[in-house]
Design an enzyme around this catalytic site. Structure first.
Site, mmCIF file in Angstrom:
data_model
loop_
_atom_site.group_PDB
_atom_site.id
_atom_site.type_symbol
_atom_site.label_atom_id
_atom_site.label_comp_id
_atom_site.label_asym_id
_atom_site.label_seq_id
_atom_site.Cartn_x
_atom_site.Cartn_y
_atom_site.Cartn_z
ATOM 1 N N ASP A 79 4.870 29.618 18.204
ATOM 2 C CA ASP A 79 4.393 28.678 19.035
ATOM 3 C C ASP A 79 4.183 27.391 18.420
ATOM 4 O O ASP A 79 2.911 27.302 17.491
ATOM 5 C CB ASP A 79 3.335 29.037 19.829
ATOM 6 C CG ASP A 79 3.182 27.661 21.080
ATOM 7 O OD1 ASP A 79 3.994 26.797 21.016
ATOM 8 O OD2 ASP A 79 2.042 28.067 21.762
ATOM 9 N N ASN A 119 3.613 24.158 19.381
ATOM 10 C CA ASN A 119 3.134 22.904 20.058
ATOM 11 C C ASN A 119 1.860 23.592 21.046
ATOM 12 O O ASN A 119 1.367 22.922 21.969
ATOM 13 C CB ASN A 119 3.973 22.069 20.936
ATOM 14 C CG ASN A 119 4.649 23.104 21.939
ATOM 15 O OD1 ASN A 119 4.944 24.111 21.760
ATOM 16 N ND2 ASN A 119 5.330 22.144 22.731
ATOM 17 N N ASP A 125 1.685 25.731 23.726
ATOM 18 C CA ASP A 125 1.765 25.837 25.183
ATOM 19 C C ASP A 125 1.807 27.235 25.447
ATOM 20 O O ASP A 125 2.089 27.757 26.424
ATOM 21 C CB ASP A 125 2.902 24.912 25.412
ATOM 22 C CG ASP A 125 4.223 25.374 24.832
ATOM 23 O OD1 ASP A 125 4.174 26.245 24.089
ATOM 24 O OD2 ASP A 125 5.254 24.854 25.513
ATOM 25 N N ASP A 168 8.902 28.379 19.866
ATOM 26 C CA ASP A 168 9.853 27.450 20.013
ATOM 27 C C ASP A 168 10.608 27.225 18.679
ATOM 28 O O ASP A 168 10.342 27.957 17.757
ATOM 29 C CB ASP A 168 9.244 26.139 20.508
ATOM 30 C CG ASP A 168 7.859 25.986 19.763
ATOM 31 O OD1 ASP A 168 7.894 26.166 18.453
ATOM 32 O OD2 ASP A 168 6.923 25.760 20.281
ATOM 33 N N ASP A 190 23.066 33.954 20.779
ATOM 34 C CA ASP A 190 23.152 34.948 21.831
ATOM 35 C C ASP A 190 23.721 34.288 23.018
ATOM 36 O O ASP A 190 23.417 33.469 23.729
ATOM 37 C CB ASP A 190 21.640 35.535 22.098
ATOM 38 C CG ASP A 190 21.967 36.985 22.994
ATOM 39 O OD1 ASP A 190 22.791 37.269 23.420
ATOM 40 O OD2 ASP A 190 21.013 37.694 22.422
ATOM 41 N N ASP A 219 26.562 39.103 24.798
ATOM 42 C CA ASP A 219 25.530 40.040 25.480
ATOM 43 C C ASP A 219 26.788 40.970 26.369
ATOM 44 O O ASP A 219 27.625 40.281 26.989
ATOM 45 C CB ASP A 219 25.012 39.059 26.365
ATOM 46 C CG ASP A 219 23.875 39.681 27.192
ATOM 47 O OD1 ASP A 219 23.110 40.403 26.725
ATOM 48 O OD2 ASP A 219 24.175 39.830 28.553
ATOM 49 N N GLU A 271 27.691 43.041 21.966
ATOM 50 C CA GLU A 271 26.848 44.203 22.629
ATOM 51 C C GLU A 271 27.566 44.833 23.753
ATOM 52 O O GLU A 271 28.140 44.316 24.721
ATOM 53 C CB GLU A 271 25.571 43.572 23.491
ATOM 54 C CG GLU A 271 24.566 44.662 23.717
ATOM 55 C CD GLU A 271 23.671 44.436 25.030
ATOM 56 O OE1 GLU A 271 22.837 44.937 25.110
ATOM 57 O OE2 GLU A 271 24.212 43.533 25.822
ATOM 58 N N HIS A 311 15.068 43.173 21.098
ATOM 59 C CA HIS A 311 14.274 43.123 22.456
ATOM 60 C C HIS A 311 14.393 43.839 23.570
ATOM 61 O O HIS A 311 13.772 43.791 24.520
ATOM 62 C CB HIS A 311 14.670 41.642 22.704
ATOM 63 C CG HIS A 311 16.010 41.541 23.214
ATOM 64 N ND1 HIS A 311 17.285 41.821 22.459
ATOM 65 C CD2 HIS A 311 16.553 41.333 24.509
ATOM 66 C CE1 HIS A 311 18.251 41.682 23.314
ATOM 67 N NE2 HIS A 311 17.967 41.263 24.506
ATOM 68 N N ASP A 312 15.360 44.938 23.491
ATOM 69 C CA ASP A 312 15.574 45.785 24.755
ATOM 70 C C ASP A 312 15.152 47.160 24.517
ATOM 71 O O ASP A 312 15.093 48.028 25.470
ATOM 72 C CB ASP A 312 16.821 46.057 25.227
ATOM 73 C CG ASP A 312 17.666 44.745 25.639
ATOM 74 O OD1 ASP A 312 17.143 43.924 26.248
ATOM 75 O OD2 ASP A 312 18.829 44.450 25.293
HETATM 76 C C1 GLC Z 1 21.591 42.664 27.379
HETATM 77 C C2 GLC Z 1 20.637 41.978 27.029
HETATM 78 C C3 GLC Z 1 19.345 42.200 28.219
HETATM 79 C C4 GLC Z 1 19.512 41.739 29.308
HETATM 80 C C5 GLC Z 1 21.090 42.099 29.849
HETATM 81 C C6 GLC Z 1 21.405 41.439 30.922
HETATM 82 O O1 GLC Z 1 21.515 43.920 27.434
HETATM 83 O O2 GLC Z 1 20.272 42.333 25.795
HETATM 84 O O3 GLC Z 1 18.143 41.695 27.456
HETATM 85 O O4 GLC Z 1 18.681 42.042 30.274
HETATM 86 O O5 GLC Z 1 22.043 42.100 28.746
HETATM 87 O O6 GLC Z 1 21.852 40.268 30.303
HETATM 88 CA CA CA Z 2 5.870 26.027 22.267
#
Ligand code: GLC
Ligand code: CA
Length: 562
Positions: free
Chosen positions: A23, A25, A27, A31, A100, A202, A258, A330-331
């Site tokens: 981050d 700035n 908040d 970013d 993404d 995605d 994906e 991230h999933d």
């Molecule tokens: C993909 C993304 C996930 C998202 C889902 C719906 O699996 O990686 O984070 O929730 O698609 O877009």
């Molecule tokens: Ca920020």
């Protein structure tokens, strides 16, 4: 494909979850400027591609996977000028940037959807998937959305239901409509002209829907019941080939799809160069080996034999196409908690997991914090979870009568929020240098110990080990091009394999045991001139010996010229 076009095969990708990276700035939200500040760190690690999770305008119901305008940035992250600057500075450092892009669905705040929901006959009425209710007024079929509840939402203006495989704020686009497809391709070209180097597409395997929208029979734990009419549908390859023809083929780009619910056979179709679709796909087979009765949210521990089987199947089966290699994103929860030992042997097992993956054939993806050996995060109270999937699961499990301690346990093991806590840059301060203000999500209590500052000071850290793995990957052709062969398939503690070309050979030995074990190298594998390249304990004898003792979670990479 000519050598020159294959840069994505030789790349190491680093995934940035912008909201939680840095981050700039104060908040509380990471970013683009924060990323620019840390480019030098990434260059030092050695990666050469960055994948950014969605940065477009979004109501953030699903943290950016619900886009309300594909041509605008999410201003919490920054402006287009800042993104330009990031691309330029990254390129100056030899780092490419891929974005993404969710095109299976938009936000329900996208102007296409707002128009589409108004009536039957405007330009956008067919941009989404609308179906009449059944005679009794109920949903068109029995599909359940990924985040819980029916996959259909009723709209009274049109007296119809629209399909949403994810949240009801994420309506699925109608790819049957050629105008929609044209609009998407135009938008893709806009971003490639902007200067980005490719896309992570995605849930791309879900674009083509079976037009009979059949009810689903009862499903097993690994699948969503809507997959029957949605995943790898009848026109999927046609759509992706069209996308490639009209967009990707005009640029020198990396495209990773994906692809939930995709078999090896399908992945070959998606990634074989001659079919001109995508460069590689994220498959999910190894993410399913610890699914239980309840699917993802269960407390089952994986079996090494399953991991070997799955990885080997993909290593050998995708000869014609190309693998995307990953432990986490991230999933998913943190890899060291899930597949290693995040207590006594956190460092050792994190390094071992890195070894196993990075010496395989394919393009490796490192999720932010994985290079530090970050582990799952105790969120203390269920209310602290932010993620829409986790919240849906909590509701579901409560309504099924599970007790609180069980729900807390499976969320701790599997919630997507485990991967989404801020990156700790320093070893001091309430937020460890991520920000001066309370971040948007809880910070991990482990940041005191596990943070960038500490790891950069310690040559034995997970960070420096990952740096070595990357260096080896860049130096030896066999890591990119060698054929894979599993060794000792039946060993219940050790995952060992060979990589081999005409000129070079690599032997990778990874112990998944938390105690010392005897390991005997089989005759056909043993060669006198194998030299140790890297190990996760203090150096041992550099020559390979037939009989060895492997320490807990030990990993060894041996190399020889033929
Ligand atoms: C993909 C993304 C996930 C998202 C889902 C719906 O699996 O990686 O984070 O929730 O698609 O877009
Ligand atoms: Ca920020």
């Amino acid at each position: 494909m000519s050598k020159q076009q294959d840069w994505w095969k030789e790349s190491i990708v680093y995934q940035i979850y912008p909201k939680s990276f840095k981050d700039s700035n104060n908040d509380g939200i990471g970013d683009i400027r924060g990323i620019i500040q840390k480019l030098e760190y990434l260059k030092y690690l050695g990666i050469n591609v960055i994948w950014l999770n969605p940065i477009f305008e979004s109501p953030m119901v699903d943290n950016g996977y619900d886009i309300s305008n594909y041509y605008k940035m999410n201003l919490d992250f920054g402006t287009k000028d800042e993104l330009k600057l990031l691309v330029k500075e990254a390129h100056n450092k030899g780092i490419k940037i891929i974005l993404d892009l969710p095109v299976n669905h938009t936000s329900n705040q996208h102007k296409w959807f707002i128009e589409s929901a108004k009536n039957e006959d405007n330009k956008y009425s067919d941009y989404y998937i609308w179906k009449s209710p059944k005679k009794d007024g109920s949903e068109p079929n029995n599909w359940i959305s990924s985040f819980g509840g029916s996959a259909w939402e009723y709209n009274s203006n049109r007296n119809k239901y629209y399909l949403h495989c994810f949240a009801k704020e994420q309506p699925d686009l109608n790819w049957e409509n050629p105008n929609l497809r044209k609009d998407i391709y135009k938008m893709m070209r806009y971003w490639l002209d902007f200067g980005i180097d490719g896309f992570r597409l995605d849930v791309i395997s879900l674009l083509s829907k079976r037009q009979d929208f059949p009810d689903s029979p009862p499903q097993n734990k690994d699948t969503k019941n809507y997959y029957i009419g949605v995943s790898n549908g009848p026109r999927i390859h046609e759509f992706i080939q069209e996308m490639n023809d009209l967009v990707f083929s005009k640029y020198d780009v990396m495209i990773v799809g994906e692809t939930p619910n995709t078999t090896l056979e399908q992945a070959i179709l998606y990634t074989s160069p001659k079919r001109k679709e995508m460069n590689m796909v994220f498959q999910f087979d190894h993410m399913h080996i610890d699914y239980g009765e309840l699917g993802k949210f269960s407390n089952v521990r994986f079996k090494l034999s399953d991991l070997k089987k799955v990885m080997t199947k993909w290593q050998n089966g995708l000869e014609e196409g190309w693998n995307a290699l990953y432990w986490s994103n991230h999933d998913q929860p943190r890899a060291v908690t899930r597949f290693g030992d995040d207590k006594l042997y956190r460092k050792e097992s994190a390094k071992m997991l890195g070894t196993l993956l990075h010496m395989m054939k394919g393009t490796p993806f490192i999720f932010q914090g994985e290079e530090l050996g970050m582990k799952n995060v105790p969120f203390l109270f269920l209310e602290y979870y932010q993620d829409i999937e986790t919240r849906g699961e909590i509701e579901k499990l409560k309504s099924m009568g599970f007790d609180l301690s069980f729900i807390e346990k499976v969320c701790y093991l599997k919630s997507r929020d485990n991967a989404r806590t801020p990156i700790p840059w320093t070893n001091k301060g309430a937020y460890n240098g991520f920000s001066n203000t309370q971040p948007w999500i809880r910070v991990s209590p482990d940041n005191i110990e596990i943070n960038v500052e500490n790891e950069l000071r310690d040559k034995q850290s997970v960070f420096f080990y990952y740096r070595e793995l990357i260096r080896i990957r860049k130096k030896y052709d066999v890591v990119i091009n060698g054929k894979y062969r599993l060794v000792d398939a039946d060993d219940s503690d050790v995952f060992a394999y060979i990589r081999e070309t005409d000129k070079e050979e690599l032997l990778v030995i990874c112990s998944f045991s938390d105690s010392r074990i005897n390991y005997v190298i089989s005759k056909e594998v043993m060669k006198d001139n194998f030299e140790l390249l890297l190990s996760n304990y203090a150096r041992r004898n550099s020559q390979l010996k037939e009989n060895m003792i492997l320490k807990p979670y030990e990993s060894l990479i041996y190399y020889r010229k033929k």
